[in-house]
Structures are given as structure tokens and as C-alpha cells.
Design a protein around this motif. Structure first.
Motif, short mmCIF file in Angstrom:
data_model
loop_
_atom_site.label_atom_id
_atom_site.label_comp_id
_atom_site.label_asym_id
_atom_site.label_seq_id
_atom_site.Cartn_x
_atom_site.Cartn_y
_atom_site.Cartn_z
N GLY A 4 -5.60 -1.93 14.20
CA GLY A 4 -5.87 -1.31 12.78
C GLY A 4 -5.24 -0.08 12.34
N SER A 5 -4.13 0.24 13.08
CA SER A 5 -3.33 1.47 12.46
C SER A 5 -2.51 0.79 11.41
N GLY A 6 -2.37 -0.17 11.12
CA GLY A 6 -1.36 -0.53 10.36
C GLY A 6 0.11 -0.94 10.77
N LYS A 7 0.35 -1.54 12.11
CA LYS A 7 1.54 -1.76 12.45
C LYS A 7 2.20 -3.05 11.80
N THR A 8 1.20 -3.89 11.45
CA THR A 8 1.86 -4.89 10.56
C THR A 8 2.54 -4.63 9.49
N GLU A 9 1.93 -3.56 8.57
CA GLU A 9 2.61 -3.02 7.49
C GLU A 9 3.70 -2.61 7.96
N ASP A 40 -8.58 -9.87 12.07
CA ASP A 40 -8.75 -8.87 11.13
C ASP A 40 -10.33 -9.08 10.63
N HIS A 47 0.95 -1.14 -0.11
CA HIS A 47 0.07 0.07 -0.09
C HIS A 47 0.85 1.15 -0.14
N THR A 48 0.08 2.33 -0.28
CA THR A 48 0.91 3.57 0.04
C THR A 48 0.87 3.75 1.35
N GLN A 85 2.66 5.74 9.22
CA GLN A 85 3.31 4.53 9.04
C GLN A 85 4.87 4.99 8.45
N ARG A 134 0.18 -13.44 5.46
CA ARG A 134 0.61 -11.99 5.17
C ARG A 134 2.14 -11.87 4.56
P1 ADP Z 1 -2.61 -3.50 13.05
O1 ADP Z 1 -1.64 -4.49 12.79
O2 ADP Z 1 -2.00 -2.33 13.62
O3 ADP Z 1 -3.89 -4.05 13.58
P2 ADP Z 1 -2.79 -3.94 10.23
O4 ADP Z 1 -1.43 -3.65 9.77
O5 ADP Z 1 -3.28 -5.28 10.41
O6 ADP Z 1 -3.22 -3.07 11.57
O7 ADP Z 1 -3.66 -3.10 9.21
C1 ADP Z 1 -5.08 -3.08 9.24
C2 ADP Z 1 -5.76 -3.21 7.87
O8 ADP Z 1 -5.21 -2.20 6.95
C3 ADP Z 1 -5.12 -4.54 7.22
O9 ADP Z 1 -6.30 -5.00 6.50
C4 ADP Z 1 -4.03 -3.89 6.10
O10 ADP Z 1 -3.84 -4.46 4.83
C5 ADP Z 1 -4.50 -2.60 5.96
N1 ADP Z 1 -3.41 -1.58 5.81
C6 ADP Z 1 -2.48 -1.41 6.45
N2 ADP Z 1 -1.48 -0.50 5.78
C7 ADP Z 1 -2.51 0.04 4.89
C8 ADP Z 1 -2.06 1.46 4.10
N3 ADP Z 1 -1.20 2.27 4.13
N4 ADP Z 1 -3.22 1.68 3.16
C9 ADP Z 1 -4.43 0.83 2.95
N5 ADP Z 1 -4.29 -0.26 3.76
C10 ADP Z 1 -3.70 -0.60 4.70
#
Ligand code: ADP
Ligand code: ZN
Ligand code: ZN
Length: 756
Positions: free
Chosen positions: A206-211, A551, A179-180, A185, A245
Motif C-alpha cells: 500500500g505504499s503506492g508501488k503500482t503507481e 486491495d 494522483h499527485t 513515489q 488499472r
Molecule cells: P502497492 O502496489 O504498493 O500495494 P498501490 O500502488 O496499489 O500500492 O497503492 C495503494 C492505493 O493507494 C491504491 O488504491 C492507489 O490507487 C492509491 N495511491 C497510490 N498512489 C497514490 C497517491 N500518490 N496519492 C493518492 N493515492 C494513491
């Protein structure tokens, strides 16, 4: 020539030997070499701890050593009588010696958690390595050698500090476009890439930590052609999701590196799989290692990054045997290797939170760097908190009218609801209204739980199962009834209450329960989770198992029914755990912004204490406020993280035995302190002046399990070092005393205990 070799073997605890044993071998062996050695009547796996050498590092043949001092040799003149030491039986070929850093990690863990070196080291290896003999292992190795060889280090341009090469550039293989990144992030990734040390990502669910983890893993792999990364999650059932993932993201790389370049490590794997994963990690073939707490002990010669997701989770603490904290060991391991470690959570443990606070003191900077990611991805926001005051509801209310209406509305729209109740079974107690009989367990200080599905009474502590009696066992009354509610009963109740409600497509509602009972069969949990993900489940009822990590895209309502007991627990960590559980649970809702635009998602709490500060903080998802309030209470009470704790627990035939044993050992306290100071006659170290506090022994909250009485003694100390030294020496006294207390079955030390 014959050389003495110090070898770690897993000695029984009662041996009271904490160091290595000395064996002989025809040549010197490198530390970390795996060997088979005779022990008692059998042959066991051992790890070479070290081979004594002279001042030039040359191994010394046995003639130069004289004395065996609790397993270790002391250098000196030629022995008068030959040493009676046994020979190493065989060296395990084909597995290179485990590196010194690993031995150091194991050594630290043994010292810190007060276990023997041998136990710590051997429990850290896959069981098959211990159970198979040298020839069987050779066969396994041959099988796996068909797989890819480890990548060869090839010279690449070292990337400039601020500029991280993409894996693509290193390998010429594209990585699936991510993703962008959001601004948060991006900032997080940049901070981790450009700075050193330990990081705490405080990021909403859901803040995108995994990303962020994925990005950091990617740049770590790109920066070093041999790099290995370790990513830990608290629960086995979170690994498949994570594995998916990582596999998707790094597919081209993994294809290039071969099947073993990504491995999992957790206790639900077969012994053969565990050995494969371990070998892949040890040989450097595995580049990405995903695992539960046990994976912290993996042999990873090129480890360059550790991620600890949901770092607050109590599952990172091993609760039997060597009671280590994988999270804390991860921080140690990273520091030892000079690599980065990322801890992540929406509700960090108060210890980690404390370590990440700005100290405003340049001489003592905070231990972790705090990275905040408050926003959820996209337009998704945290669910709106609705608090129901149970005092204003009719007595015996399980689902308030308001909550029931809200659930109906959601499911009729095709959205999902999650009902959280941390108690499995139908009812926690059966009782007789005539004579006050209750379904107490005969062997434990607990009630047997009524399970309606198979009409049994089950003790959740000792496991005794019995058919539900037809009549009261005490007075013969036929009218015995359940007291209190468990998940089974909720499921039944919801079926009744929502019998007329239909799904959007006209079908009756699909209500699913997930708890330790529903998931007993292998694969059951994954099946059930898949049903939730596919959307065929309308309402999910369950215990804390379902509150973490998942999720669920269509979930828009979460309800916690009776969270109150934790508010008044004698365990000072209970509020922390409750807050985190409720916030994690809330995080399951509203993950899909599109679903929440029509009406925001909801988190319902039914409580008798609606004004409680914990719920007040939860209402605004204000973890910092909650943490500040808790930390100030802890500071006043000298509780962790402002002091260190250890628990000694004794199991005995009677409560008196258990307590007397502990209290007698407590009387040796002065002796122990004296000994510690005597060993350091000239030391001015300030920690030597600090004395630990030993509280008198008390019965444990669950005082009796399976007819064994349990007592515990709490030890508190301001100095970690003093605590360590004290426990080490004090344990010798416990060992000495135990034979005098015939009733004492066993005792254990728990350093940094999580439940008190
Ligand atoms: P966390 O680990 O903080 O709970 P995730 O990394 O699982 O959050 O992200 C939550 C959702 O948002 C996932 O479905 C992920 O694919 C999506 N996501 C993460 N980063 C982005 C982004 N930059 N743009 C769009 N979607 C994203
Ligand atoms: Zn009765
Ligand atoms: Zn029992």
C-alpha cells in the motif's frame, strides 16, 4: 542449391540430445524463422537456430559440409557419401523471424536450468503455434491482421536526459491525470528514470508501488515510439485487477493504438487468446504486456522495461518441466538488452535483498539499486500486531476470546475481517479413538483430508477421493472424529460462535471462504473477490490465496491462526516464506486510512511461540531486521545466496532404487570434475578449482506420492559457473546409468530450488 539449417525441435527428454537438429532447405533461412519439420512419423514446429555460414556471413550450401556431429555440421572437404538429412517441410509465412536476443534468452535458460534447447524454446511459444499446421496459422494471421498495424517509427525530438517527455506530448493525446505523487513515489520514479540497471523497490504494502510502475511505464512509452513494456505478477488472479488499472490509466493511448496494444499472458487464457497475445507482442502491436511467469519468454522485439511485482513470490519459479525462475530471467533479459528492470516487494526475497545491499566497495557495487518506500499512502498505517500466546489459552482454543471480541467489534461497525489458515478442507486427518486408525492415504505418505461439504476423504497429493466411512475401517467403531482444523471447519465454527452477532444493518453475518476448493469452478474466484470488494462479506476465511496483492478497502482486521509449523521446518526458506506471508496478509488490512482513524487496524497472531524472533520482527514490521538475522544464519551455513544449490530428484518403484541410483551417480563425481578440467587444459580460471558438494541421497519430505517413491540429492557449489558445467556433464552419467536401474521412473534437475 541446398542449404543445411539447424533447427530446434522439442525432443523427448530421453533422447539425451541438447542441441538443434540439422535439416535441409532450398534456401538459407534467417535464425528465428518458424518452420515445420518432419520428426519421427509426424511433423512438428521448429525454430531455426542458425544456418551455417562462411567467414563473410554468406550461407554455405550443403556441399561444403561433411560431418553431422550430434546434429551439427562441421566445415570440411566435400563429403564422400551424400548426407542423409531430411528437408524442412514448410516455412511458416507471415510471422517474421524471432529476434536473436530471444534466441539468446532461450539458450541461456536452457544452459542454466539444464534443459534441452529445443524444449526450452518450444515450450516458450503458445501451444497453438505448435499444434496448428502452416495453413491453419495463415488463417489465424489473416483474422488478426484486420487489427491495427504496428506503429511506425517516426522521428521525434529525443528528450534530454533529465527531462522525460510525457506520452501526451508525443501523441497529442492526454493521459488520465494520475494522483499527485508522494515524495517517496516521486523519488523512486526519478531514480528509475535517470539511472540504469536493476532496481529493487522495497515498499510497504500500500505504499503506492503500482503507481510507480505506471509512471515508469508511461515515461518508457513516451521516450520511444515503439517501446514495449512487460509487467509481471505472480498469480493469474492478480492479472484482472492490474489489467483494469493499466486500462484506466492508459485508456486514450490504448484507444489510439488499438485493442491489441495491451495484452495479457497467462495459462488460464484459451489457446486462441494466447496465440493472439503472442502475435500482438511479437509483431510489436502490443505495447503493454501483463502476465504471469510464462510471459518472460514472450517475443518482444522492442522491449524497453520489465517490472516484476511481488518479486519474492515463489510462483515465479516454474515447478515442473523446465524449472526456470521468471524473476531471475527477467534480470538476465534486462541486462542482455541494456534496459531497466524493476523488482518490487514489501518482503523481497533474501536473494534480491542481498543483491541490493550496499557493498561499500566501488569495484563491486551492489547488483540492484535499492529504493525504499516505507510509508503507506495517506494516513494509513500498518495494522497493530497483537500476539496471542496459545499456551495461556484453554487447550484446543481455535479463536481466543480476545480475537473473537475484536472480530465482533469490527464487523458490527461494518468493517471486514480476514482469517488466514493455510489448510483447506474440514480437518487434515480423521481418526478413531479406539484403535488409533488414521485416514492415511494408501498411495502416499500423507493423510487424506476430511471434506465435510461433500463428506469425502481426499488425498491432496494423488487426488484419490473416497466417501467418508461410517465406521472405523479397522475396528468398526462408529466414533471416528476429525483431528485438527481446516478452513471449512473455521467457517462453520465462526458461524456458531458469532450466531448472535448482526451486521450494522441488522442482517446476519456473511462469512465467505476462499480456497482452492471454493474456487474450483471457472469465474468463481472473481465472483467471490467481487463480493469482498463490494463489502457484502463481513468475514473472509481463506488460505494464502487471499493474502496476496488484493486491495480490500474495508478490511481492518487480519488474523493468522496456526502459523507455527513453518518455524521448525527442515526447509531453510520456511521462515522467509512465513514472514512474507504474514506481512502480506497484514498488508490487506488498514488500506483505507479513514477506517483506521477511529481505531487502528489489527493483525492478530495466535502462536505457541510468542517470543520467536520472527514474530518479534513482525511486531515492528521490521523486514530489514528479519532479513539481516536470516542472512547471517545463511552465511554461516553457506546457504543461498552465499552458495548455489541444485536438487536432483529421482522417482522410483522403491526408495532403495531411487537412492541407489542417485548415490551411484554421485560416485562419478571425480570423473566429471576431471572431464571439466580436461576440456580446459590451459585455463587458470579460479572457478575450475572449486568443487561442488554432493550430499547423499535422502527421501523427500513427502516420500511417496501415488505409489512412487521419491528421493533427492542436494548439490551445493560456491561457483555458479562450476555448478552449470558440472550439472551439464554429470547429467550424461545419469542418462547412462538410468537403464541399469530398472525401478527408476524418472529424474529431474532443479537449479536454484525453492523448496528443499
Ligand atoms: P502497492 O502496489 O504498493 O500495494 P498501490 O500502488 O496499489 O500500492 O497503492 C495503494 C492505493 O493507494 C491504491 O488504491 C492507489 O490507487 C492509491 N495511491 C497510490 N498512489 C497514490 C497517491 N500518490 N496519492 C493518492 N493515492 C494513491
Ligand atoms: Zn478403530
Ligand atoms: Zn494419495
Amino acid at each position: 542449391m541446398t542449404y543445411p539449417i539447424n533447427v530446434l525441435v522439442n525432443l523427448p527428454v530421453h533422447a539425451n540430445i541438447s542441441g538443434p537438429l540439422t535439416y535441409l532447405h532450398t534456401q538459407s533461412l534467417e535464425a528465428g524463422t518458424l518452420v515445420r519439420v518432419p520428426f519421427g512419423k509426424s511433423e512438428v514446429l521448429g525454430i531455426v537456430w542458425h544456418a551455417p555460414s562462411d567467414e563473410h556471413g554468406q550461407p554455405l550450401p550443403v556441399d561444403n559440409w561433411v560431418q553431422v556431429n550430434s546434429g551439427t555440421l562441421i566445415k570440411g572437404p566435400a563429403p564422400k557419401s551424400p548426407l542423409v538429412l531430411k528437408q524442412i517441410s514448410s516455412v511458416i509465412e507471415g510471422i517474421k523471424a524471432i529476434d536473436l536476443q530471444w534466441l539468446d534468452l532461450v539458450g541461456f535458460a536452457a544452459r542454466y536450468y539444464q534443459r534441452s534447447l529445443g524444449e526450452m524454446a518450444l515450450q516458450a511459444l503458445p501451444p497453438q503455434l505448435r499444434d496448428l499446421d502452416a495453413t491453419q496459422i495463415a488463417r489465424r494471421l489473416k483474422k488478426s491482421s484486420d487489427r491495427k498495424k504496428p506503429p511506425q517509427s517516426k522521428p521525434t525530438d529525443t528528450p534530454r536526459d533529465s527531462e522525460v517527455q510525457s506520452v501526451e506530448a508525443v501523441l497529442g493525446y492526454p493521459v488520465q491525470t494520475a494522483h499527485t505523487l508522494t515524495r517517496e513515489q516521486e523519488q523512486a520514479v526519478r531514480m528509475i528514470q535517470t539511472q540504469d540497471g536493476a532496481f529493487l523497490i522495497f515498499g510497504s504494502t500500500g505504499s503506492g508501488k503500482t503507481e510507480v510502475y505506471l509512471q515508469c511505464v508511461q515515461s518508457t512509452l513516451a521516450n520511444d515510439p515503439l517501446a514495449q513494456v512487460l509487467v509481471m505478477v505472480p498469480e493469474i488472479n492478480l492479472t484482472p485487477q492490474l489489467e483494469e488499472r493499466f486500462k484506466t490509466r492508459f485508456a486514450p493511448l490504448l484507444n489510439h493504438w488499438g485493442a491489441s496494444s495491451l495484452v495479457s499472458m497467462h495459462s488460464a487464457m484459451t489457446p486462441a487468446q494466447r496465440l493472439q497475445s503472442w502475435l500482438a507482442a511479437h509483431s510489436g502491436v502490443a505495447r503493454i504486456i501483463l502476465g504471469t511467469r510464462m510471459s518472460i519468454f514472450a517475443s518482444l522485439p522492442h522491449l524497453k522495461l520489465i517490472v516484476v511485482d511481488e518479486e519474492h513470490d515463489p510462483s515465479y519459479k516454474q515447478q515442473e518441466g523446465a524449472r526456470y525462475s521468471a524473476r531471475d530471467l527477467a534480470v538476465y533479459r534486462a541486462k542482455q538488452l541494456g534496459i531497466k528492470v524493476i523488482l518490487g516487494s514489501a518482503t523481497p526475497s533474501l536473494e534480491s535483498w542481498h543483491h541490493a545491499q550496499n557493498t561499500h566497495d566501488i569495484a563491486h557495487p551492489s547488483k540492484y539499486q535499492l529504493i525504499a518506500m516505507p510509508s503507506r499512502i495517506g494516513q494509513a498505517s500498518m495494522p497493530k500486531v497483537q500476539i496471542i500466546d496459545l499456551n495461556r489459552q484453554p487447550r484446543g482454543t481455535v479463536f481466543s476470546k480476545e480475537l473473537l471480541e475484536a472480530i465482533k467489534t469490527r464487523v458490527q461497525r461494518g468493517e471486514q475481517a480476514l482469517i488466514l489458515l493455510n489448510r483447506r478442507g474440514y480437518a487434515p486427518v480423521l481418526h478413531c479413538q479406539d484403535c488409533e486408525w488414521k485416514s492415511a492415504c494408501l498411495h502416499c505418505s500423507a493423510y487424506r483430508v476430511f471434506h465435510k461439504v461433500d463428506r469425502t476423504l481426499r488425498c491432496h497429493h494423488c487426488g484419490v477421493v473416497e466417501r467418508v466411512p461410517r465406521h472405523c475401517p479397522s475396528c468398526g467403531n462408529a466414533d471416528i472424529s476429525p483431528l485438527g482444523k481446516g478452513t471449512e471447519q473455521l467457517e462453520e465454527l465462526l458461524h456458531d460462535l458469532l450466531a448472535d452477532v448482526r451486521q450494522a444493518n441488522g442482517e446476519p453475518l456473511n462469512i465467505l471462504r476462499i480456497d482452492a476448493d471454493s474456487t474450483r469452478l471457472k469465474g468463481a474466484l472473481n465472483n467471490q473477490l467481487a463480493q469482498v470488494h463490494s463489502g457484502e462479506v463481513n468475514i473472509l476465511v481463506g488460505t494464502q490465496m487471499i493474502a496476496k496483492g488484493h486491495d480490500f478497502r474495508r478490511m481492518t482486521l487480519v488474523a493468522a491462526l496456526y502459523p507455527d509449523t513453518a518455524l521448525f521446518s527442515s526447509d531453510f526458506r520456511a521462515p522467509e516464506r512465513l514472514f512474507s506471508l504474514l506481512l502480506q496478509a497484514a498488508g490487506r488490512a488498514g488500506r483505507d486510512a479513514d477506517l483506521s482513524t477511529s481505531s487502528p487496524s489489527e493483525m492478530w497472531i495466535q502462536t505457541q511461540y510468542p517470543e520467536h524472533p520472527l514474530f518479534e520482527a513482525l511486531r515492528h514490521y521490521d523486514y530489514p531486521q528479519f532479513a539481516a538475522q536470516q542472512l547471517s544464519e545463511r552465511a554461516q551455513g553457506y546457504l543461498p545466496p552465499f552458495s548455489f544449490q541444485a536438487l536432483i530428484r529421482a522417482d522410483a518403484r522403491s526408495q532403495t532404487d531411487a537412492q541407489l541410483f542417485l548415490n551411484t551417480a554421485r560416485e562419478r563425481s571425480a570423473e566429471v570434475l576431471e572431464e571439466i578440467r580436461r576440456q580446459r587444459p590451459n585455463s587458470q580460471s579460479p572457478w575450475l578449482k572449486i568443487e561442488p558438494t554432493l550430499y547423499p541421497a535422502i527421501p523427500m519430505t513427502l516420500q511417496r506420492i501415488a505409489n512412487i517413491e521419491r528421493a533427492q540429492m542436494l548439490i551445493e557449489c560456491e561457483s555458479r559457473l562450476m555448478m552449470q558445467e558440472y550439472l551439464k556433464l554429470w547429467q550424461h552419467h545419469l542418462h547412462q546409468l538410468q537403464p541399469q536401474f530398472k525401478g527408476v521412473v524418472r529424474w529431474v534437475v532443479d537449479v536454484d530450488p525453492l523448496t528443499i
